[in-house]
Design an enzyme around this catalytic site. Structure first.
Site, PDB file in Angstrom:
ATOM      1  CE  LYS A 150      -3.251  -1.501  -0.858  1.00 54.46           C
ATOM      2  NZ  LYS A 150      -2.663  -2.237  -1.899  1.00 54.46           N
ATOM      3  CB  THR A 166       2.362  -2.217  -5.488  1.00 51.85           C
ATOM      4  OG1 THR A 166       2.813  -1.594  -3.818  1.00 51.85           O
ATOM      5  CG2 THR A 166       3.086  -2.915  -5.836  1.00 51.85           C
ATOM      6  CD1 TRP A 216       1.891   6.019 -11.157  1.00 48.75           C
ATOM      7  CD2 TRP A 216       2.861   6.751  -8.906  1.00 48.75           C
ATOM      8  NE1 TRP A 216       2.147   7.441 -10.475  1.00 48.75           N
ATOM      9  CE2 TRP A 216       2.855   8.034  -9.098  1.00 48.75           C
ATOM     10  CE3 TRP A 216       2.750   7.169  -7.339  1.00 48.75           C
ATOM     11  CZ2 TRP A 216       3.103   9.158  -9.076  1.00 48.75           C
ATOM     12  CZ3 TRP A 216       3.911   8.565  -6.956  1.00 48.75           C
ATOM     13  CH2 TRP A 216       3.499   9.526  -8.019  1.00 48.75           C
ATOM     14  CG  HIS A 275       4.250  -6.864  -1.130  1.00 50.46           C
ATOM     15  ND1 HIS A 275       4.550  -5.525  -1.286  1.00 50.46           N
ATOM     16  CD2 HIS A 275       3.502  -6.520  -1.460  1.00 50.46           C
ATOM     17  CE1 HIS A 275       3.214  -5.127  -2.053  1.00 50.46           C
ATOM     18  NE2 HIS A 275       2.886  -5.965  -1.729  1.00 50.46           N
ATOM     19  CE1 TYR A 300       1.276   7.116  -4.001  1.00 54.68           C
ATOM     20  CE2 TYR A 300       1.133   8.892  -2.277  1.00 54.68           C
ATOM     21  CZ  TYR A 300       0.455   7.796  -3.130  1.00 54.68           C
ATOM     22  OH  TYR A 300      -0.832   7.557  -3.774  1.00 54.68           O
ATOM     23  NE  ARG A 330      -7.339   5.043   0.406  1.00 58.03           N
ATOM     24  CZ  ARG A 330      -7.533   5.964   1.451  1.00 58.03           C
ATOM     25  NH1 ARG A 330      -9.171   6.756   1.781  1.00 58.03           N
ATOM     26  NH2 ARG A 330      -6.584   6.531   2.120  1.00 58.03           N
ATOM     27  N   GLY A 341      -5.192   8.713  -3.455  1.00 58.93           N
ATOM     28  CA  GLY A 341      -4.548   8.630  -4.246  1.00 58.93           C
ATOM     29  C   GLY A 341      -3.499   9.609  -4.015  1.00 58.93           C
TER      30      GLY A 341
HETATM   31  P1  PAP Z   1       0.125  -3.370  -3.404  1.00 58.78           P
HETATM   32  O1  PAP Z   1       1.324  -2.579  -2.717  1.00 58.78           O
HETATM   33  O2  PAP Z   1      -1.258  -4.333  -2.686  1.00 58.78           O
HETATM   34  O3  PAP Z   1       0.139  -3.115  -4.318  1.00 58.78           O
HETATM   35  P2  PAP Z   1      -1.110  -0.484  -3.574  1.00 58.78           P
HETATM   36  O4  PAP Z   1      -0.689   0.209  -5.050  1.00 58.78           O
HETATM   37  O5  PAP Z   1       0.139  -0.122  -3.164  1.00 58.78           O
HETATM   38  O6  PAP Z   1      -1.000  -1.965  -3.049  1.00 58.78           O
HETATM   39  O7  PAP Z   1      -2.012   0.862  -2.754  1.00 58.78           O
HETATM   40  C1  PAP Z   1      -2.625   0.956  -2.762  1.00 58.78           C
HETATM   41  C2  PAP Z   1      -2.584   2.925  -2.941  1.00 58.78           C
HETATM   42  O8  PAP Z   1      -1.820   3.234  -4.006  1.00 58.78           O
HETATM   43  C3  PAP Z   1      -3.990   3.420  -2.615  1.00 58.78           C
HETATM   44  O9  PAP Z   1      -3.425   4.957  -1.998  1.00 58.78           O
HETATM   45  P3  PAP Z   1      -4.798   5.106  -1.194  1.00 58.78           P
HETATM   46  O10 PAP Z   1      -5.661   4.306  -0.159  1.00 58.78           O
HETATM   47  O11 PAP Z   1      -4.159   6.775   0.197  1.00 58.78           O
HETATM   48  O12 PAP Z   1      -5.322   6.599  -1.667  1.00 58.78           O
HETATM   49  C4  PAP Z   1      -4.296   3.756  -4.095  1.00 58.78           C
HETATM   50  O13 PAP Z   1      -4.894   5.040  -4.176  1.00 58.78           O
HETATM   51  C5  PAP Z   1      -2.608   4.259  -4.446  1.00 58.78           C
HETATM   52  N1  PAP Z   1      -2.208   4.371  -6.349  1.00 58.78           N
HETATM   53  C6  PAP Z   1      -2.869   3.312  -6.584  1.00 58.78           C
HETATM   54  N2  PAP Z   1      -1.921   3.577  -8.361  1.00 58.78           N
HETATM   55  C7  PAP Z   1      -2.093   5.192  -7.687  1.00 58.78           C
HETATM   56  C8  PAP Z   1      -1.067   6.073  -8.447  1.00 58.78           C
HETATM   57  N3  PAP Z   1      -1.625   6.086 -10.101  1.00 58.78           N
HETATM   58  N4  PAP Z   1      -0.942   7.242  -8.866  1.00 58.78           N
HETATM   59  C9  PAP Z   1      -0.872   7.144  -7.338  1.00 58.78           C
HETATM   60  N5  PAP Z   1      -1.550   6.402  -6.202  1.00 58.78           N
HETATM   61  C10 PAP Z   1      -1.679   5.504  -6.912  1.00 58.78           C
END
Ligand code: PAP
Length: 345
Positions: free
Chosen positions: A85, A88, A90, A157, A245, A311, A313
């Site tokens: 979270k 990843t 992105w 991870h 991030y 969610r 981002g």
């Molecule tokens: P994972 O480690 O389980 O694969 P991961 O992608 O790291 O998940 O977590 C999702 C988070 O990255 C979410 O954050 P939030 O809950 O604070 O919103 C998600 O919104 C955010 N995220 C996904 N895609 C992007 C993106 N393209 N740019 C920025 N943030 C992103």
């Protein structure tokens, strides 16, 4: 404080059988190992086991064992490692788009890589980078990693201390991404509530907080996971690129240039002038990815809905969920664990 179950998804029940099935299908070797490990209730899985100092799901421990035993790193491999979270999805998209920009760009120098048929428009970033411990959990998929064309772009991870020796001893590159622990926690809490079976009820903020601060989170303790990569990146900056991030959000173009250089695929002057960096960032940005059909309505092979990875981002969203007392608690843990090593969020 907002309730996480506002975000829960009525169709998430189907996830549980898949997760349980994975736990039931683990090998006897792994079953014997986990039977002797400390166990805690998971966030969105039955159990987390403390393996080599970190908390993992059973099937990923089996994957880690296979990864450690069989993986042979190549010098030009690029391994993305993240705390769950931390962005990843992105970073997977950014690295994939950066590494795969050549054919389009060089064949058609006036056309940027973001053509209408770019794979990211129709494929989840999670399917473009193999999740190594997931693949090594199953012998069938192991061969797919061995057979990948180079340079291989892989994802894990796993904590640094659990990486296979060949990763540490080869010249392959590690890109590590993490995030402010408060935002990371809030993101994980929402994610858990989104994908947990409804019959389990909502994981309360207090319960989640207690687990997270005790270190019991997927691939946690969060602080130890981050610290291992931080310390190693200080020792070997050519081997490990440590990214936050927040920094990617703040200065995406600068950091993408640094990242591309680090993985040995720097942008040429021609590419920079041609807008390639901006195009990569545009296709990978939250607004674009989260609105694509494949990410809104898709499912990963083990049943996870791709929409669960998007969610808000945003940086700093944790202030909307955490009281000042909790923020203080987080900050003091972070200061105590990371401060002496010069790492701040
Ligand atoms: P994972 O480690 O389980 O694969 P991961 O992608 O790291 O998940 O977590 C999702 C988070 O990255 C979410 O954050 P939030 O809950 O604070 O919103 C998600 O919104 C955010 N995220 C996904 N895609 C992007 C993106 N393209 N740019 C920025 N943030 C992103």
């Amino acid at each position: 404080m907002a309730e996480a179950n506002q975000h829960s998804n009525s169709s998430s029940e189907h996830l549980l059988p898949n997760m349980i099935e994975k736990e039931e299908n683990i090998s006897q070797e792994c079953r014997d190992i986990i039977s002797g490990l400390p166990r805690e209730e998971g966030w969105f899985q039955n159990s987390l086991y403390q393996f080599q100092g970190f908390w993992h799901q059973a099937w990923l421990i089996q994957g880690a064992l296979g990864f450690q035993k069989h993986f042979k790193a190549c010098d030009d491999d690029i391994l993305l490692v993240t705390t769950p979270k931390s962005g990843t999805t992105w970073l997977k998209a950014i690295l994939y788009a950066t590494l795969n920009r050549y054919p389009t760009f060089h064949l058609f120098p006036t056309i940027t890589p973001i053509s209408h048929n770019h794979p990211l428009l129709t494929t989840s970033p999670h399917l473009l980078l193999p999740f190594v411990e997931g693949m090594y959990q199953d012998n069938i998929f192991r061969d797919q990693i061995d057979g990948m064309a180079s340079p291989r772009l892989l994802f894990t991870h796993m904590p640094y201390s659990s990486l296979p020796k060949s990763v540490k001893h080869s010249s392959c590159k590690i890109v590590f991404l993490c995030r402010n622990p408060k935002d990371n926690f809030v993101s994980l809490w929402h994610f858990a509530n989104k994908i947990r079976p409804k019959t389990w009820g909502t994981l309360s903020l207090e319960e989640a907080l207690d687990k997270f601060c005790r270190g019991v989170s997927p691939h946690g303790p969060f602080w130890n996971h981050v610290l291992e990569y931080w310390l190693e990146s200080l020792k070997r900056p050519d081997k490990i690129k440590f990214l936050k991030y927040e920094d990617m959000k703040d200065q995406p173009a600068t950091n993408l240039k640094i990242l591309a250089h680090f993985i040995g695929h720097s942008f040429s002057q021609e590419e920079e002038v041609g807008g390639v960096i901006d195009d990569i960032l545009s296709i990978c940005c939250f607004e674009n990815l989260s609105n694509l059909k494949v990410n809104k309505e898709g499912k990963l092979p083990f049943g996870m809905e791709t929409s669960a990875f998007f969610r808000k981002g945003q940086v700093g969203d944790s202030v909307n969920y955490l009281s000042s007392e909790i923020i203080e608690k987080f900050d003091s843990i972070t200061q105590e664990k990371l401060g002496p090593h010069g790492l701040k969020f």
